[in-house]
Design an enzyme around this catalytic site. Sequence first.
Site, PDB file in Angstrom:
ATOM      1  N   THR A  58     -19.536 -25.066  -1.187  1.00 47.75           N
ATOM      2  CA  THR A  58     -18.495 -24.782  -2.174  1.00 47.75           C
ATOM      3  C   THR A  58     -17.174 -24.445  -1.507  1.00 47.75           C
ATOM      4  O   THR A  58     -16.123 -24.926  -1.894  1.00 47.75           O
ATOM      5  CB  THR A  58     -18.936 -23.597  -3.065  1.00 47.75           C
ATOM      6  OG1 THR A  58     -20.159 -23.960  -3.680  1.00 47.75           O
ATOM      7  CG2 THR A  58     -17.916 -23.276  -4.138  1.00 47.75           C
ATOM      8  N   THR A  59     -17.222 -23.604  -0.471  1.00 45.00           N
ATOM      9  CA  THR A  59     -15.969 -23.112   0.107  1.00 45.00           C
ATOM     10  C   THR A  59     -15.714 -23.635   1.517  1.00 45.00           C
ATOM     11  O   THR A  59     -14.622 -23.422   2.046  1.00 45.00           O
ATOM     12  CB  THR A  59     -16.003 -21.563   0.180  1.00 45.00           C
ATOM     13  OG1 THR A  59     -17.157 -21.192   0.951  1.00 45.00           O
ATOM     14  CG2 THR A  59     -16.111 -20.940  -1.206  1.00 45.00           C
ATOM     15  N   GLY A  60     -16.706 -24.282   2.118  1.00 45.71           N
ATOM     16  CA  GLY A  60     -16.540 -24.797   3.483  1.00 45.71           C
ATOM     17  C   GLY A  60     -16.587 -23.711   4.550  1.00 45.71           C
ATOM     18  O   GLY A  60     -16.415 -23.983   5.738  1.00 45.71           O
TER      19      GLY A  60
ATOM     20  N   GLY B  87     -23.138 -23.994  -4.988  1.00 40.99           N
ATOM     21  CA  GLY B  87     -22.883 -25.363  -4.545  1.00 40.99           C
ATOM     22  C   GLY B  87     -24.223 -25.930  -4.145  1.00 40.99           C
ATOM     23  O   GLY B  87     -24.801 -25.505  -3.152  1.00 40.99           O
ATOM     24  N   HIS B  88     -24.747 -26.834  -4.958  1.00 42.63           N
ATOM     25  CA  HIS B  88     -26.078 -27.391  -4.716  1.00 42.63           C
ATOM     26  C   HIS B  88     -25.932 -28.851  -4.279  1.00 42.63           C
ATOM     27  O   HIS B  88     -25.458 -29.689  -5.046  1.00 42.63           O
ATOM     28  CB  HIS B  88     -26.939 -27.292  -5.990  1.00 42.63           C
ATOM     29  CG  HIS B  88     -27.202 -25.873  -6.404  1.00 42.63           C
ATOM     30  ND1 HIS B  88     -27.870 -25.527  -7.545  1.00 42.63           N
ATOM     31  CD2 HIS B  88     -26.886 -24.699  -5.806  1.00 42.63           C
ATOM     32  CE1 HIS B  88     -27.954 -24.207  -7.625  1.00 42.63           C
ATOM     33  NE2 HIS B  88     -27.354 -23.686  -6.586  1.00 42.63           N
TER      34      HIS B  88
ATOM     35  N   GLY C 239     -29.021 -17.412  -0.621  1.00 43.92           N
ATOM     36  CA  GLY C 239     -28.414 -18.618  -1.177  1.00 43.92           C
ATOM     37  C   GLY C 239     -28.410 -19.761  -0.180  1.00 43.92           C
ATOM     38  O   GLY C 239     -28.769 -19.593   0.998  1.00 43.92           O
TER      39      GLY C 239
ATOM     40  N   ARG D 196     -18.733  -6.248 -23.105  1.00 41.75           N
ATOM     41  CA  ARG D 196     -18.634  -6.709 -24.498  1.00 41.75           C
ATOM     42  C   ARG D 196     -17.222  -7.150 -24.887  1.00 41.75           C
ATOM     43  O   ARG D 196     -16.747  -6.894 -25.980  1.00 41.75           O
ATOM     44  CB  ARG D 196     -19.188  -5.632 -25.445  1.00 41.75           C
ATOM     45  CG  ARG D 196     -20.658  -5.409 -25.184  1.00 41.75           C
ATOM     46  CD  ARG D 196     -21.182  -4.169 -25.815  1.00 41.75           C
ATOM     47  NE  ARG D 196     -20.604  -2.973 -25.232  1.00 41.75           N
ATOM     48  CZ  ARG D 196     -20.964  -1.742 -25.560  1.00 41.75           C
ATOM     49  NH1 ARG D 196     -21.876  -1.555 -26.494  1.00 41.75           N
ATOM     50  NH2 ARG D 196     -20.414  -0.702 -24.978  1.00 41.75           N
TER      51      ARG D 196
ATOM     52  N   ASP E 266     -36.410 -29.139  10.265  1.00 39.59           N
ATOM     53  CA  ASP E 266     -35.933 -30.000  11.352  1.00 39.59           C
ATOM     54  C   ASP E 266     -34.919 -29.298  12.245  1.00 39.59           C
ATOM     55  O   ASP E 266     -34.800 -29.607  13.432  1.00 39.59           O
ATOM     56  CB  ASP E 266     -35.295 -31.270  10.755  1.00 39.59           C
ATOM     57  CG  ASP E 266     -34.230 -30.942   9.711  1.00 39.59           C
ATOM     58  OD1 ASP E 266     -34.563 -30.215   8.746  1.00 39.59           O
ATOM     59  OD2 ASP E 266     -33.075 -31.387   9.866  1.00 39.59           O
TER      60      ASP E 266
HETATM   61  P1  GDP Z   1     -28.383 -24.779  -2.369  1.00 39.16           P
HETATM   62  O1  GDP Z   1     -27.153 -24.038  -2.740  1.00 39.16           O
HETATM   63  O2  GDP Z   1     -29.593 -23.901  -2.288  1.00 39.16           O
HETATM   64  O3  GDP Z   1     -28.629 -25.993  -3.234  1.00 39.16           O
HETATM   65  O4  GDP Z   1     -28.146 -25.320  -0.890  1.00 39.16           O
HETATM   66  P2  GDP Z   1     -26.789 -26.008  -0.329  1.00 39.16           P
HETATM   67  O5  GDP Z   1     -26.723 -27.398  -0.863  1.00 39.16           O
HETATM   68  O6  GDP Z   1     -25.611 -25.127  -0.521  1.00 39.16           O
HETATM   69  O7  GDP Z   1     -27.066 -25.967   1.213  1.00 39.16           O
HETATM   70  C1  GDP Z   1     -28.146 -26.607   1.784  1.00 39.16           C
HETATM   71  C2  GDP Z   1     -27.626 -27.644   2.798  1.00 39.16           C
HETATM   72  O8  GDP Z   1     -28.700 -28.089   3.587  1.00 39.16           O
HETATM   73  C3  GDP Z   1     -27.070 -28.892   2.132  1.00 39.16           C
HETATM   74  O9  GDP Z   1     -26.050 -29.427   2.937  1.00 39.16           O
HETATM   75  C4  GDP Z   1     -28.269 -29.817   2.098  1.00 39.16           C
HETATM   76  O10 GDP Z   1     -27.909 -31.177   2.058  1.00 39.16           O
HETATM   77  C5  GDP Z   1     -28.933 -29.479   3.401  1.00 39.16           C
HETATM   78  N1  GDP Z   1     -30.389 -29.605   3.442  1.00 39.16           N
HETATM   79  C6  GDP Z   1     -31.292 -29.388   2.452  1.00 39.16           C
HETATM   80  N2  GDP Z   1     -32.547 -29.509   2.935  1.00 39.16           N
HETATM   81  C7  GDP Z   1     -32.435 -29.814   4.242  1.00 39.16           C
HETATM   82  C8  GDP Z   1     -33.382 -30.017   5.291  1.00 39.16           C
HETATM   83  O11 GDP Z   1     -34.590 -29.931   5.123  1.00 39.16           O
HETATM   84  N3  GDP Z   1     -32.874 -30.286   6.540  1.00 39.16           N
HETATM   85  C9  GDP Z   1     -31.535 -30.367   6.788  1.00 39.16           C
HETATM   86  N4  GDP Z   1     -31.142 -30.624   8.026  1.00 39.16           N
HETATM   87  N5  GDP Z   1     -30.622 -30.158   5.820  1.00 39.16           N
HETATM   88  C10 GDP Z   1     -31.075 -29.868   4.566  1.00 39.16           C
HETATM   89  P1  IMO Z   2     -25.837 -21.232  -4.063  1.00 39.01           P
HETATM   90  O1  IMO Z   2     -26.313 -21.389  -5.472  1.00 39.01           O
HETATM   91  C1  IMO Z   2     -24.459 -18.565  -0.890  1.00 39.01           C
HETATM   92  C2  IMO Z   2     -22.119 -15.068  -2.095  1.00 39.01           C
HETATM   93  C3  IMO Z   2     -20.658 -15.034  -1.709  1.00 39.01           C
HETATM   94  C4  IMO Z   2     -20.433 -13.545  -1.622  1.00 39.01           C
HETATM   95  C5  IMO Z   2     -21.313 -12.995  -2.734  1.00 39.01           C
HETATM   96  C6  IMO Z   2     -20.569 -12.713  -4.024  1.00 39.01           C
HETATM   97  O2  IMO Z   2     -25.087 -22.406  -3.538  1.00 39.01           O
HETATM   98  O3  IMO Z   2     -26.969 -20.796  -3.177  1.00 39.01           O
HETATM   99  P2  IMO Z   2     -19.432 -14.198  -5.909  1.00 39.01           P
HETATM  100  O4  IMO Z   2     -18.546 -15.401  -5.816  1.00 39.01           O
HETATM  101  O5  IMO Z   2     -20.730 -14.448  -6.616  1.00 39.01           O
HETATM  102  O6  IMO Z   2     -18.717 -12.994  -6.430  1.00 39.01           O
HETATM  103  O7  IMO Z   2     -19.799 -13.848  -4.380  1.00 39.01           O
HETATM  104  O8  IMO Z   2     -22.319 -13.969  -2.965  1.00 39.01           O
HETATM  105  N1  IMO Z   2     -22.513 -16.280  -2.848  1.00 39.01           N
HETATM  106  C7  IMO Z   2     -23.261 -17.264  -2.325  1.00 39.01           C
HETATM  107  N2  IMO Z   2     -23.724 -17.454  -1.085  1.00 39.01           N
HETATM  108  N3  IMO Z   2     -24.772 -19.450  -1.857  1.00 39.01           N
HETATM  109  C8  IMO Z   2     -24.340 -19.257  -3.118  1.00 39.01           C
HETATM  110  O9  IMO Z   2     -24.744 -20.050  -4.152  1.00 39.01           O
HETATM  111  C9  IMO Z   2     -23.501 -18.156  -3.402  1.00 39.01           C
HETATM  112  N4  IMO Z   2     -22.891 -17.691  -4.511  1.00 39.01           N
HETATM  113  C10 IMO Z   2     -22.307 -16.540  -4.158  1.00 39.01           C
HETATM  114  O10 IMO Z   2     -20.438 -15.687  -0.482  1.00 39.01           O
HETATM  115  O11 IMO Z   2     -20.939 -13.040  -0.402  1.00 39.01           O
HETATM  116 MG    MG Z   3     -25.207 -23.690  -1.984  1.00 38.08          MG
END
Ligand code: GDP
Ligand code: IMO
Ligand code: MG
Length: 421
Positions: free
Chosen positions: A298-300, A39-40, A11, A142, A331
């Site tokens: 999402t959770t910090g 958290g995207h 993730g 179910r 990077d």
């Molecule tokens: P996702 O859950 O797969 O959408 O990824 P997240 O948003 O949770 O985590 C990716 C983090 O990396 C975010 O803070 C993005 O803004 C950041 N990010 C994405 N691509 C890049 C990159 O190429 N370089 C850097 N430094 N940060 C990136």
């Molecule tokens: P995105 O889409 C990273 C992890 C949790 C935990 C396990 C189970 O942002 O990549 P859950 O809440 O699903 O029962 O948690 O999965 N986890 C993630 N880790 N990115 C995520 O989503 C995650 N969604 C769940 O930290 O270990």
């Molecule tokens: Mg994420």
Amino acid sequence: MVDVLLGLQWGDEGKGKIADYLTPNYDIVARFQGGPNAGHSLHFNGQKFVLNTVPSGIFRDNCLNVIGNGVVADPVRLQGEIEKLILAGVDVKSKLLISKKAHIILPTHRILDAANEASKGDKKIGSTLRGIGPTYMDKTGRNGLRIGDIISPTFEIQYRELVLKHLKLIQNLSYTDFDLAALETPFFESLDFLRTFQLIDSEYYLNDALKQGKKILAEGAQGSLLDIDFGSYPYVTSSNTTAGGVCTGLGIPPRAIRKVIGIFKAYCTRVGSGPFPSELMDETGEQLRQQGNEFGATTGRPRRTGWLDLPALHYSVMINGVNELIMMKSDVLSGFEEVKVCTSYKVNGVETTQMPFEVVSASIEPIYESFEGWKDDLTIIRDFNNLPDSFKSYCHQISERSGCKIDIISVGPDREETIKC
Ligand code: GDP
Ligand code: IMO
Ligand code: MG
């Protein structure tokens, strides 16, 4: 046709950034699984947004966004997310469609998640506590309630019946740290809010769109190594995050899928518990965390960090049938004297390049190969040819060994910080 975009690690690979970058090529973005555990993050025009349930095409004009049947939606969080988007000027009402078959996360699912984790002691999954596991349990058991049920006159009766079942389970776990009434008021308010949105039979909608020649991007959440079947079980999430989840999570046939785009970071991170063979518990791991700003969207929570794991990447490419790779956060590796990749494991003394079945108790020792580092700031580079040679040879090795070519290299969080190879 449908293209699939999914994460190949644990993730947080950067799915949000790339979905947003790719969306000008698509008419529809459809989320096929997961829920607000995701958290995207998206960065553009100097702004940052984090999406949990809403698909990452929401900021683009002419792009419709579907929350598919495979998703579990928390009405309260979804309302909060939509309200923020509306405040930012996004026309969510006309651009967001929600599957009637998506399951609803109830307040008691969140309480159950907390109660289950509390009962696990040192075997905690490290769940995001968003109610994901209990909601998918009710789906397969179910018992669940779906978005389409909120327009039924008997919804409240169905709700009360399910809550009674949940309260018995919570009592069995001797968990008392909750105030259900305080959670129910915003819950029922959010249902009123969601009733004003387009609740659709998404499988018909998407198949009609396919017939009309529309292009759909299926957006995954979490990563392949958190897949309920193929991840490091039981330290996984509760849905199929891999390509198989696209057909069941959207109701589209396998033959509609044109390509599978797999995203990975140039190194590895993991949030929560579970095996992580190439994890670095030292200064180098800390440097990766700081340079990569590896704290959960999402959770910090601080993310665990380590070198790229090639056996795991190869496994994810195989399970998903990935045709195109996208390497993120390149990077972040600038400034390291040497960059390592895990090329095989020693499992109980025997070397292998396969993911072992027993990942939890087996002793897995990573075997590394070392690459010369590079110092250049990659965030300002936009042309592949201008990238440092040692970085290019790193990319070349990854392509060779994962069996798939790298099509895009990301060098920063912003839309613009992206290199097409
Ligand atoms: P996702 O859950 O797969 O959408 O990824 P997240 O948003 O949770 O985590 C990716 C983090 O990396 C975010 O803070 C993005 O803004 C950041 N990010 C994405 N691509 C890049 C990159 O190429 N370089 C850097 N430094 N940060 C990136
Ligand atoms: P995105 O889409 C990273 C992890 C949790 C935990 C396990 C189970 O942002 O990549 P859950 O809440 O699903 O029962 O948690 O999965 N986890 C993630 N880790 N990115 C995520 O989503 C995650 N969604 C769940 O930290 O270990
Ligand atoms: Mg994420």
